[in-house]
Write a protein that holds these residues in place. Structure first.
Motif, PDB file in Angstrom:
ATOM      1  N   UNK A  26     -15.622 -10.282  22.700  1.00  0.00           N
ATOM      2  CA  UNK A  26     -16.816 -10.906  23.278  1.00  0.00           C
ATOM      3  C   UNK A  26     -17.600 -11.624  22.203  1.00  0.00           C
ATOM      4  N   UNK A  27     -18.444 -12.540  22.656  1.00  0.00           N
ATOM      5  CA  UNK A  27     -19.401 -13.202  21.791  1.00  0.00           C
ATOM      6  C   UNK A  27     -20.779 -12.787  22.264  1.00  0.00           C
ATOM      7  N   UNK A  28     -21.709 -12.600  21.343  1.00  0.00           N
ATOM      8  CA  UNK A  28     -23.055 -12.147  21.704  1.00  0.00           C
ATOM      9  C   UNK A  28     -24.098 -12.990  20.980  1.00  0.00           C
TER      10      UNK A  28
ATOM     11  N   UNK B 257     -30.555 -11.125  25.767  1.00  0.00           N
ATOM     12  CA  UNK B 257     -29.320 -11.010  24.995  1.00  0.00           C
ATOM     13  C   UNK B 257     -28.158 -11.136  25.969  1.00  0.00           C
ATOM     14  N   UNK B 258     -27.164 -11.935  25.605  1.00  0.00           N
ATOM     15  CA  UNK B 258     -26.012 -12.110  26.482  1.00  0.00           C
ATOM     16  C   UNK B 258     -24.707 -11.864  25.732  1.00  0.00           C
ATOM     17  N   UNK B 259     -23.805 -11.184  26.398  1.00  0.00           N
ATOM     18  CA  UNK B 259     -22.449 -11.021  25.894  1.00  0.00           C
ATOM     19  C   UNK B 259     -21.487 -11.674  26.866  1.00  0.00           C
TER      20      UNK B 259
ATOM     21  N   UNK C 148     -15.884 -16.025  33.266  1.00  0.00           N
ATOM     22  CA  UNK C 148     -15.839 -14.948  32.275  1.00  0.00           C
ATOM     23  C   UNK C 148     -16.740 -13.789  32.681  1.00  0.00           C
ATOM     24  N   UNK C 149     -16.425 -12.622  32.151  1.00  0.00           N
ATOM     25  CA  UNK C 149     -17.265 -11.454  32.366  1.00  0.00           C
ATOM     26  C   UNK C 149     -18.471 -11.557  31.445  1.00  0.00           C
ATOM     27  N   UNK C 150     -19.649 -11.359  32.004  1.00  0.00           N
ATOM     28  CA  UNK C 150     -20.876 -11.475  31.215  1.00  0.00           C
ATOM     29  C   UNK C 150     -21.722 -10.216  31.353  1.00  0.00           C
ATOM     30  N   UNK C 151     -22.558  -9.988  30.364  1.00  0.00           N
ATOM     31  CA  UNK C 151     -23.498  -8.864  30.392  1.00  0.00           C
ATOM     32  C   UNK C 151     -24.821  -9.344  29.802  1.00  0.00           C
ATOM     33  N   UNK C 152     -25.917  -9.025  30.478  1.00  0.00           N
ATOM     34  CA  UNK C 152     -27.239  -9.429  30.002  1.00  0.00           C
ATOM     35  C   UNK C 152     -28.098  -8.203  29.709  1.00  0.00           C
TER      36      UNK C 152
ATOM     37  N   UNK D 187     -17.261  -3.350  27.217  1.00  0.00           N
ATOM     38  CA  UNK D 187     -16.117  -2.511  26.804  1.00  0.00           C
ATOM     39  C   UNK D 187     -15.083  -3.310  26.011  1.00  0.00           C
ATOM     40  N   UNK D 188     -15.536  -3.910  24.916  1.00  0.00           N
ATOM     41  CA  UNK D 188     -14.646  -4.742  24.106  1.00  0.00           C
ATOM     42  C   UNK D 188     -14.197  -4.023  22.840  1.00  0.00           C
TER      43      UNK D 188
END
Length: 212
Positions: free
Chosen positions: A3-5, A19-21, A57-61, A94-95
């Motif tokens: 992932x990139x964050x 914050x985003x992944x 893509x899967x993202x998380x904030x 979960x990377x």
């Protein structure tokens, strides 16, 4: 998975930090899609790419509101708050490897800190200007920026024009000065721990004293 964050709003005096992944299977998944450092793209282009990012893509904030940031700053530096938030975003995805934009003068030290804050540590590639070097971090930069801009737009609907929320924005400073003058306190969307707020409050209080 990797992932990139990246984050948006770290230095803002109004509104949240976002914050985003963004996760994928390889760096090549993010190439040739037009992902660049969000600051180099127009708002309309960022919006277009945001839709690509969240659909492909899967993202998380992780969103930290102003009051939460103020509370955390009582015991943590801003860099520690960001590092813990970066770690949280990576955990949500979960990377096994995370590419992050370093928020410390020492890139390696910052990467180690982020990894240590994770319950299941991953390999962390921490570099300055990672949002310009890696398309996967560029994607995170774009998504974080668009998400925060949408929140700021909604806050402007509720509170009036607050500008970008950054201390360098005259609209933001004007809003803060007027709000504090009229209400005697910082708005709930403001970061009270910022010097910008204490300076404005002190200036207004000083003027009030001289009025007598």
């Amino acid at each position: 998975m990797i992932c990139g964050i990246d984050e948006a709003g770290k230095g803002s005096v109004l509104g949240p930090m976002v914050i985003c992944g963004v996760a994928g299977r390889s760096l090549s998944d993010f190439e040739d899609k037009g992902f660049k450092d969000s600051k180099t793209l127009s708002p309309s282009r960022r919006e277009q790419l945001y839709e690509v990012i969240v659909s492909e893509f899967k993202t998380a904030f992780v969103i930290l509101e102003a009051q939460e940031i103020d509370k955390l700053r009582q015991s943590h530096s801003m860099n520690t708050i960001v590092a813990k938030s970066h770690a949280r975003a990576a955990e949500m995805l979960s990377v096994e490897k995370a590419y992050v934009d370093a928020c410390d003068v020492n890139e390696v030290r910052y990467g180690i800190r982020v990894s240590e804050y994770m319950k299941n540590p991953a390999v962390v590639i921490s570099e300055h200007r990672a949002d310009s070097k890696y398309a996967i971090v560029s994607a995170a930069s774009i998504a974080a920026k668009v998400k925060r801009d949408r929140i700021i737009e909604k806050l402007s609907e509720d509170f009036g024009d607050i500008g970008s929320g950054y201390p360098s924005d005259p609209k933001t400073i004007s809003f803060l000065e007027n709000y504090i003058f009229n209400n005697g306190e910082c708005p709930v969307i403001g970061r009270k721990s910022w010097k910008t707020v204490s300076n404005i409050t002190g200036k207004i209080n000083q003027k009030s004293i001289f009025d007598f």
